[in-house]
Design an enzyme around this catalytic site. Structure first.
Site, PDB file in Angstrom:
ATOM      1  N   GLU A  56     120.479  59.550  24.867  1.00  0.00           N
ATOM      2  CA  GLU A  56     119.066  59.936  24.996  1.00  0.00           C
ATOM      3  C   GLU A  56     118.265  58.943  25.846  1.00  0.00           C
ATOM      4  O   GLU A  56     117.142  58.568  25.500  1.00  0.00           O
ATOM      5  CB  GLU A  56     118.414  60.084  23.611  1.00  0.00           C
ATOM      6  CG  GLU A  56     119.111  61.070  22.686  1.00  0.00           C
ATOM      7  CD  GLU A  56     119.149  62.479  23.249  1.00  0.00           C
ATOM      8  OE1 GLU A  56     118.165  62.891  23.903  1.00  0.00           O
ATOM      9  OE2 GLU A  56     120.178  63.165  23.049  1.00  0.00           O
ATOM     10  N   GLY A  58     118.284  59.382  29.441  1.00  0.00           N
ATOM     11  CA  GLY A  58     117.971  60.005  30.722  1.00  0.00           C
ATOM     12  C   GLY A  58     119.129  60.225  31.669  1.00  0.00           C
ATOM     13  O   GLY A  58     118.904  60.487  32.854  1.00  0.00           O
ATOM     14  N   LYS A  59     120.378  60.164  31.192  1.00  0.00           N
ATOM     15  CA  LYS A  59     121.522  60.347  32.094  1.00  0.00           C
ATOM     16  C   LYS A  59     121.489  61.695  32.792  1.00  0.00           C
ATOM     17  O   LYS A  59     121.765  61.797  33.983  1.00  0.00           O
ATOM     18  CB  LYS A  59     122.843  60.202  31.324  1.00  0.00           C
ATOM     19  CG  LYS A  59     123.214  58.796  30.927  1.00  0.00           C
ATOM     20  CD  LYS A  59     124.649  58.711  30.451  1.00  0.00           C
ATOM     21  CE  LYS A  59     124.959  59.626  29.288  1.00  0.00           C
ATOM     22  NZ  LYS A  59     124.188  59.307  28.066  1.00  0.00           N
ATOM     23  N   LYS A  87     130.940  67.630  33.520  1.00  0.00           N
ATOM     24  CA  LYS A  87     130.651  67.102  32.193  1.00  0.00           C
ATOM     25  C   LYS A  87     131.950  67.170  31.394  1.00  0.00           C
ATOM     26  O   LYS A  87     132.343  68.235  30.903  1.00  0.00           O
ATOM     27  CB  LYS A  87     129.558  67.938  31.511  1.00  0.00           C
ATOM     28  CG  LYS A  87     129.139  67.416  30.140  1.00  0.00           C
ATOM     29  CD  LYS A  87     128.286  66.166  30.244  1.00  0.00           C
ATOM     30  CE  LYS A  87     127.806  65.714  28.874  1.00  0.00           C
ATOM     31  NZ  LYS A  87     126.940  64.519  28.952  1.00  0.00           N
ATOM     32  N   ASP A 127     124.283  69.940  29.075  1.00  0.00           N
ATOM     33  CA  ASP A 127     123.763  69.029  30.097  1.00  0.00           C
ATOM     34  C   ASP A 127     124.033  69.540  31.511  1.00  0.00           C
ATOM     35  O   ASP A 127     123.184  69.412  32.395  1.00  0.00           O
ATOM     36  CB  ASP A 127     124.388  67.644  29.925  1.00  0.00           C
ATOM     37  CG  ASP A 127     123.930  66.961  28.650  1.00  0.00           C
ATOM     38  OD1 ASP A 127     122.911  67.388  28.075  1.00  0.00           O
ATOM     39  OD2 ASP A 127     124.591  65.990  28.228  1.00  0.00           O
ATOM     40  N   GLU A 153     129.246  63.079  34.598  1.00  0.00           N
ATOM     41  CA  GLU A 153     128.300  62.562  33.602  1.00  0.00           C
ATOM     42  C   GLU A 153     128.999  62.342  32.264  1.00  0.00           C
ATOM     43  O   GLU A 153     129.541  63.264  31.663  1.00  0.00           O
ATOM     44  CB  GLU A 153     127.121  63.520  33.405  1.00  0.00           C
ATOM     45  CG  GLU A 153     126.086  62.939  32.450  1.00  0.00           C
ATOM     46  CD  GLU A 153     125.042  63.939  32.007  1.00  0.00           C
ATOM     47  OE1 GLU A 153     124.370  63.674  30.989  1.00  0.00           O
ATOM     48  OE2 GLU A 153     124.891  64.989  32.654  1.00  0.00           O
ATOM     49  N   GLY A 154     128.975  61.100  31.795  1.00  0.00           N
ATOM     50  CA  GLY A 154     129.614  60.756  30.540  1.00  0.00           C
ATOM     51  C   GLY A 154     128.810  61.170  29.324  1.00  0.00           C
ATOM     52  O   GLY A 154     127.769  61.828  29.412  1.00  0.00           O
ATOM     53  N   GLY A 169     116.165  55.312  33.292  1.00  0.00           N
ATOM     54  CA  GLY A 169     116.197  56.745  33.058  1.00  0.00           C
ATOM     55  C   GLY A 169     114.878  57.364  32.656  1.00  0.00           C
ATOM     56  O   GLY A 169     114.698  58.571  32.800  1.00  0.00           O
ATOM     57  N   SER A 170     113.952  56.566  32.140  1.00  0.00           N
ATOM     58  CA  SER A 170     112.663  57.113  31.700  1.00  0.00           C
ATOM     59  C   SER A 170     111.613  56.010  31.786  1.00  0.00           C
ATOM     60  O   SER A 170     111.363  55.291  30.826  1.00  0.00           O
ATOM     61  CB  SER A 170     112.783  57.651  30.266  1.00  0.00           C
ATOM     62  OG  SER A 170     111.563  58.199  29.837  1.00  0.00           O
TER      63      SER A 170
END
Length: 253
Positions: A27, A29-30, A52, A65, A125-126, A186-187
């Site tokens: 959580e 921002g990836k 993904k 995602d 994306e992990g 990320g944010s």
């Protein structure tokens, strides 16, 4: 398996080949960062695929995602998901509890390699952090990156506590002979506190990776058109944008 990734294209258009997007936690921002990189690459006329390997915490018919990346970055982005588990847990734990098969690094590398043969850029994306377990053998996203010989982009939070997690992840990358492409916040908060502002200068030092972007808080709630228009302004040239770390630091110092 080597997908022939170089990390940075050398043309000023951003990364090429395969790039693994990981984070220092969940959580942070990836997915939005992945979408921003994809959007910038598409705007530059490049073909993009997003992989993904393991989606957790999402039901069979719910968008995950990868679907969110496609929504934000554009329908031209090809997405693929290898496994999905209903509970929001580490992939290995979620697979064990659901009775479903795990995903190993060889499977991730094979899928990414096939996508790389047909696309200019593949973003993997992990789930969670770099060393979250994917299978019973304890393999992680780092093992897939090593098979691919792909650089790893690290998404980090802005505030207090991020320095330690970034330093640990940077150390884990170097210990495994992996290349850390850089960091993206990320944010980035609208009203950053003292720790967040200081971290802009300290994150590259502790992680030994350059700062390559900062995505504003709640960017994922923008309309897709607004997101795509703004994305290059959040990312450094190495990621296909026109964001400047030096200018950003000056603005918030």
């Amino acid at each position: 398996m080597d997908a022939g990734s170089t990390g940075v294209s050398g043309t000023g258009r951003g990364p090429s080949g395969v790039v693994v997007v990981s984070g220092t936690g969940t959580e942070i921002g990836k997915t939005v960062v992945t979408a921003a990189i994809a959007a910038a690459a598409v705007a530059a006329g490049r073909s993009v695929a997003v992989l993904k390997p393991a989606q957790t915490g999402v039901g069979p018919d719910e968008p995950g995602d990868a679907a969110e990346v496609a929504r934000l970055a554009g329908a031209g982005v090809i997405t693929r998901e290898l496994a999905r588990y209903p509970e929001p847990l580490a992939p290995d734990t979620a697979a064990r509890r659901s009775g479903l098969a795990t995903v190993g690094p060889a499977e991730v590398a094979e899928a990414a390699g096939k996508l790389a043969a047909e696309h200019d850029l593949v973003l993997v994306e992990g789930a969670g952090g770099l060393l979250v377990r994917f299978d019973e053998a304890g393999n992680t996203l780092a093992d897939a990156a090593r098979l691919l010989r792909a650089p790893v982009l690290l998404v980090v939070p802005a505030g207090l506590g991020t320095l330690n997690s970034a330093a640990l992840t940077g150390e884990a990358l170097r210990a495994r002979g992996l290349t850390g492409l850089g960091l993206v916040v990320g944010s980035w908060p609208t009203a950053p506190d003292l720790a967040s502002r200081c971290n802009l200068a300290d994150l590259p030092a502790v992680s030994e990776m350059p700062l390559l972007g900062a995505v504003p808080h709640a960017s994922g709630s923008l309309t897709p058109a607004a997101f795509r228009a703004a994305a290059p302004g959040w990312l450094a040239p190495d990621l296909g944008g026109d964001w400047s770390a030096a200018d950003f630091l000056r603005a918030w110092s």
